[in-house]
Design an enzyme around this catalytic site. Structure first.
Site, PDB file in Angstrom:
ATOM      1  NE  ARG A 152       3.368   0.131  58.587  1.00 18.94           N
ATOM      2  CZ  ARG A 152       4.027  -0.978  58.913  1.00 18.94           C
ATOM      3  NH1 ARG A 152       3.356  -2.083  59.162  1.00 18.94           N
ATOM      4  NH2 ARG A 152       5.347  -0.980  58.959  1.00 18.94           N
ATOM      5  CB  THR A 187      -2.178   5.773  63.227  1.00 19.97           C
ATOM      6  OG1 THR A 187      -2.070   5.778  61.788  1.00 19.97           O
ATOM      7  CG2 THR A 187      -2.302   7.196  63.728  1.00 19.97           C
ATOM      8  CG  ASP A 205      12.817   1.158  51.270  1.00 22.29           C
ATOM      9  OD1 ASP A 205      12.297   2.018  50.520  1.00 22.29           O
ATOM     10  OD2 ASP A 205      12.906   1.288  52.508  1.00 22.29           O
ATOM     11  CG  ASP A 242      10.039  -0.874  52.854  1.00 23.48           C
ATOM     12  OD1 ASP A 242       9.832  -0.954  51.617  1.00 23.48           O
ATOM     13  OD2 ASP A 242       9.404  -0.104  53.588  1.00 23.48           O
TER      14      ASP A 242
END
Length: 209
Positions: free
Chosen positions: A104, A108, A203, A200
């Site tokens: 990602r 944006t 992670d 995340d």
């Protein structure tokens, strides 16, 4: 219109709650991801077709049911989707595995493709795309776009946690794709992370930051 199924099984909900805990270490997080994937796969494949076959048990001849029809393909979205694959393969060991690599863009918030490798006979397989998080829906929509361009027609999407925004985006872009969710959360925050979520997932699976 495809279906959206949010699992309410107590074992799935318990394990997802353990994964949400910020103090859960990576090793345990990975084990929980594998276990949840196994439990979800059991339900995602509930409608697989069967056929009757004849065989010999140790007691007598018998007519029994075995799987028939389309074979399966598991397509994890890299990298976090890899955390689901081992558990799914324990349930469906004959499935082929492809990979779609997306990240990602931090500015944006849109998905950017960097890798796509799918089974050659993807058009003949029932496809399950997996990613722990369905946040904005951008990565999921892009992954479905990729596999459809390669000929896949029978596609489901399986995730651990989803935000309403992501569900709506995927439903709107691909109304023929069934969506299977372990937990539906409240919303996205200003950084497009799911709230309350679990952070995340990549992670936490791989122990990186």
């Amino acid at each position: 219109m495809a279906k959206v199924m949010v699992f309410d099984h107590p074992l799935i909900q318990h394990k997802v709650s353990l994964m949400r805990d910020k103090n859960t270490p990576s090793k345990e997080f990975r084990n929980l991801a594998r276990e949840v994937a196994m439990l979800m796969t059991y339900e995602v494949t509930r409608d697989l077709p069967t056929e009757e076959v004849d065989l010999e048990t140790p007691i007598c001849p018998a007519r029994v049911k075995m799987l028939a029809g389309k074979k399966l393909a598991i397509i994890p979205i890299l990298r976090a989707g890899l955390g689901f694959v081992d558990g799914m393969l324990e349930i469906i060991p004959s499935a082929k595995v492809g990979h779609v690599g997306l990240y990602r863009d931090p500015d944006t918030k849109e998905p950017v493709e960097y890798y796509c490798k799918l089974p050659e006979d993807i058009d003949k397989r029932r496809v399950i795309i997996v990613d722990p998080m369905l946040a904005t829906g951008g990565s999921a929509v892009a992954a479905v776009d990729f596999v459809k361009k390669n000929g896949a027609k029978d596609i489901s999407f399986m995730c651990l946690i989803a935000a309403p925004e992501g569900i709506e985006a995927l439903e709107t872009a691909h109304p023929d794709v069934n969506i299977f969710i372990a937990a539906k959360d409240e919303k996205l925050n200003e950084n497009a992370y799911i709230v309350p979520g679990l952070g995340d997932a990549g992670d936490r699976i791989f122990g990186t930051k």
